[in-house]
Design an enzyme around this catalytic site. Structure first.
Site, PDB file in Angstrom:
ATOM      1  N   HIS A 225      47.672  61.060  37.938  1.00 22.79           N
ATOM      2  CA  HIS A 225      46.545  61.895  38.379  1.00 22.79           C
ATOM      3  C   HIS A 225      46.640  62.112  39.890  1.00 22.79           C
ATOM      4  O   HIS A 225      47.426  62.937  40.351  1.00 22.79           O
ATOM      5  CB  HIS A 225      45.239  61.227  37.963  1.00 22.79           C
ATOM      6  CG  HIS A 225      44.027  62.103  38.082  1.00 22.79           C
ATOM      7  ND1 HIS A 225      44.080  63.450  38.350  1.00 22.79           N
ATOM      8  CD2 HIS A 225      42.695  61.812  37.959  1.00 22.79           C
ATOM      9  CE1 HIS A 225      42.871  63.946  38.378  1.00 22.79           C
ATOM     10  NE2 HIS A 225      41.996  62.970  38.152  1.00 22.79           N
ATOM     11  N   HIS A 270      51.855  72.180  35.110  1.00 25.48           N
ATOM     12  CA  HIS A 270      50.427  71.902  35.209  1.00 25.48           C
ATOM     13  C   HIS A 270      49.862  71.853  33.801  1.00 25.48           C
ATOM     14  O   HIS A 270      50.320  72.578  32.907  1.00 25.48           O
ATOM     15  CB  HIS A 270      49.734  72.997  36.029  1.00 25.48           C
ATOM     16  CG  HIS A 270      48.331  72.678  36.419  1.00 25.48           C
ATOM     17  ND1 HIS A 270      47.263  72.917  35.583  1.00 25.48           N
ATOM     18  CD2 HIS A 270      47.815  72.131  37.554  1.00 25.48           C
ATOM     19  CE1 HIS A 270      46.146  72.544  36.198  1.00 25.48           C
ATOM     20  NE2 HIS A 270      46.447  72.065  37.375  1.00 25.48           N
ATOM     21  N   ASP A 325      50.728  69.913  44.435  1.00 21.86           N
ATOM     22  CA  ASP A 325      51.388  68.708  44.941  1.00 21.86           C
ATOM     23  C   ASP A 325      52.825  68.971  45.387  1.00 21.86           C
ATOM     24  O   ASP A 325      53.407  68.155  46.105  1.00 21.86           O
ATOM     25  CB  ASP A 325      51.374  67.614  43.868  1.00 21.86           C
ATOM     26  CG  ASP A 325      49.967  67.194  43.503  1.00 21.86           C
ATOM     27  OD1 ASP A 325      49.181  66.937  44.429  1.00 21.86           O
ATOM     28  OD2 ASP A 325      49.649  67.131  42.295  1.00 21.86           O
TER      29      ASP A 325
END
Length: 380
Positions: A225, A270, A325
């Site tokens: 996460h 994702h 990210d």
């Protein structure tokens, strides 16, 4: 919608972490698979250059603030911002063990012991105001950077956070821009991500806001996460060491080698999106504008082009595009905050806003205690 069947749960859905199974509603944000993240029906890219206070107001009240309303809201946050002195001392007395997220979660609990008023709306506003100072104390203490300078909330929400951090050789202008962007872009992400779901589940038992947010931060801390930012930065650094001078040719060759050896490629894909993350686009623009010639930035920009090309060749990959990210850790590093051990704390500092608002809304709507059903299955 009353009486309408929205979703049929089959045996195939069981033991899959509730993935894709509707369990509630969310009015603050939405992740649209082909478009990206939206706050209050607006693409996050349209809000990225607004101040944190403007966007927090939008999420909290469901509308944009007038000039007068925004001024009063900023004053309200300033008035509520100072953390209890005993909570500050307790944060610096935590043992230098565990992770920075351990400290952050405990610090939120400590703040609640001194600050909570047992009213979700009031605690929500208080936590918005105090969370930058809580995070600054945690980072300074954990890093051994000395006592935190006095809070100056009148400087602005994230400007105050920057001045409270004792980052060695700090470039305040660069960090102000990056911290503000990171903060605004990570406030909320729908209702079903793990940390938000956990926070709402804990609050459904009528745990107070501080305890619920601490639980949410524990959920955020895991590598699947909130730690993805740090793991992707480590991947990028390792790839840079491997290829030396990054060029599209040698980066592509390195990626193909990793895929052949069945190693992970970090920063792509994702759970919901099927396009490049709209937040990543914003960070890529900053990276190309501010740091186009540094090796790590060049690598990240090349990965943006080469990664999808290579990953698209696998028909099993539904989203071969960069997520946020893929680039956020690189931008932070180039801006002078090369401390990935604190990246999840920064994430939590931001996400606290959206989770708190969703908790407040569920408590004010008297959503019942979470109690999903598990089907008995005899052990083999």
């Amino acid at each position: 919608m009353s009486g309408t069947t929205l979703f049929e749960v089959t045996e195939e859905h069981l033991n899959r972490g509730l993935r894709g199974v509707p369990v509630g509603t969310c009015s603050t944000s939405q992740v649209r698979p082909e478009e990206g993240l939206y706050y209050m029906g607006l693409p996050v890219s349209d809000l990225a250059l607004k101040s944190p206070e403007e966007v927090i107001y939008l999420l909290f009240y469901g509308k944009f603030a007038s000039d007068q309303e925004l001024t009063r809201f900023k004053q309200e946050l300033v008035k509520r911002s100072s953390l209890h002195s005993d909570a500050k001392k307790a944060i610096f007395q935590l043992p230098k063990k565990g992770s920075a997220m351990d400290h952050f979660s405990i610090a939120i609990m400590l703040a609640g012991m001194y600050e909570k008023v047992e009213n979700y709306r009031e605690d929500c506003l208080n936590l918005f105001a105090k969370i930058p100072e809580i995070a600054a104390h945690v980072i300074n203490s954990y890093a051994g950077w000395g006592q935190t300078p006095p809070t100056k909330p009148e400087l602005g929400y994230m400007e105050n956070f920057t001045q409270m951090l004792n980052v060695p050789g700090k470039d305040s202008d660069a960090l102000n821009e990056l911290f503000r962007l990171f903060n605004v872009l990570h406030y909320d992400h729908g209702g079903g991500n793990l940390s938000t779901f956990v926070g709402k589940a804990v609050s459904s038992g009528l745990e107070d806001l501080y305890g619920s947010i601490a639980a949410a931060m524990n959920a955020l801390a895991g590598p699947k996460h909130g730690r993805a930012n740090a793991d992707t930065l480590a991947f990028n650094r390792g790839l840079l060491d491997e290829v030396g001078d990054p060029t599209p040719e040698n980066v592509e060759k390195a990626l193909r080698k990793r895929i052949k050896e069945k190693q992970l490629i970090f920063g792509f894909g994702h759970a919901v999106l099927r396009v490049e993350d709209s937040r990543a686009k914003i960070f890529y623009e900053v990276l190309a504008r501010r740091y186009p010639d540094t090796p790590l930035a060049k690598l990240a920009l090349i990965l943006r082009e080469v990664g999808p090309k290579v990953l698209k060749e696998n028909p099993k990959i539904s989203n071969p595009y960069p997520n946020v990210d893929a680039v956020s850790g690189t931008v932070m590093t180039e801006a002078g905050f090369a401390y990935p051990e604190f990246s999840t704390v920064l994430f939590g500092l931001s996400r606290t806003v959206g989770i708190s608002i969703q908790i407040m809304q569920e408590r004010e709507a008297n959503i019942p205690i979470y109690r999903p059903k598990y089907i008995f299955k005899a052990p083999i």
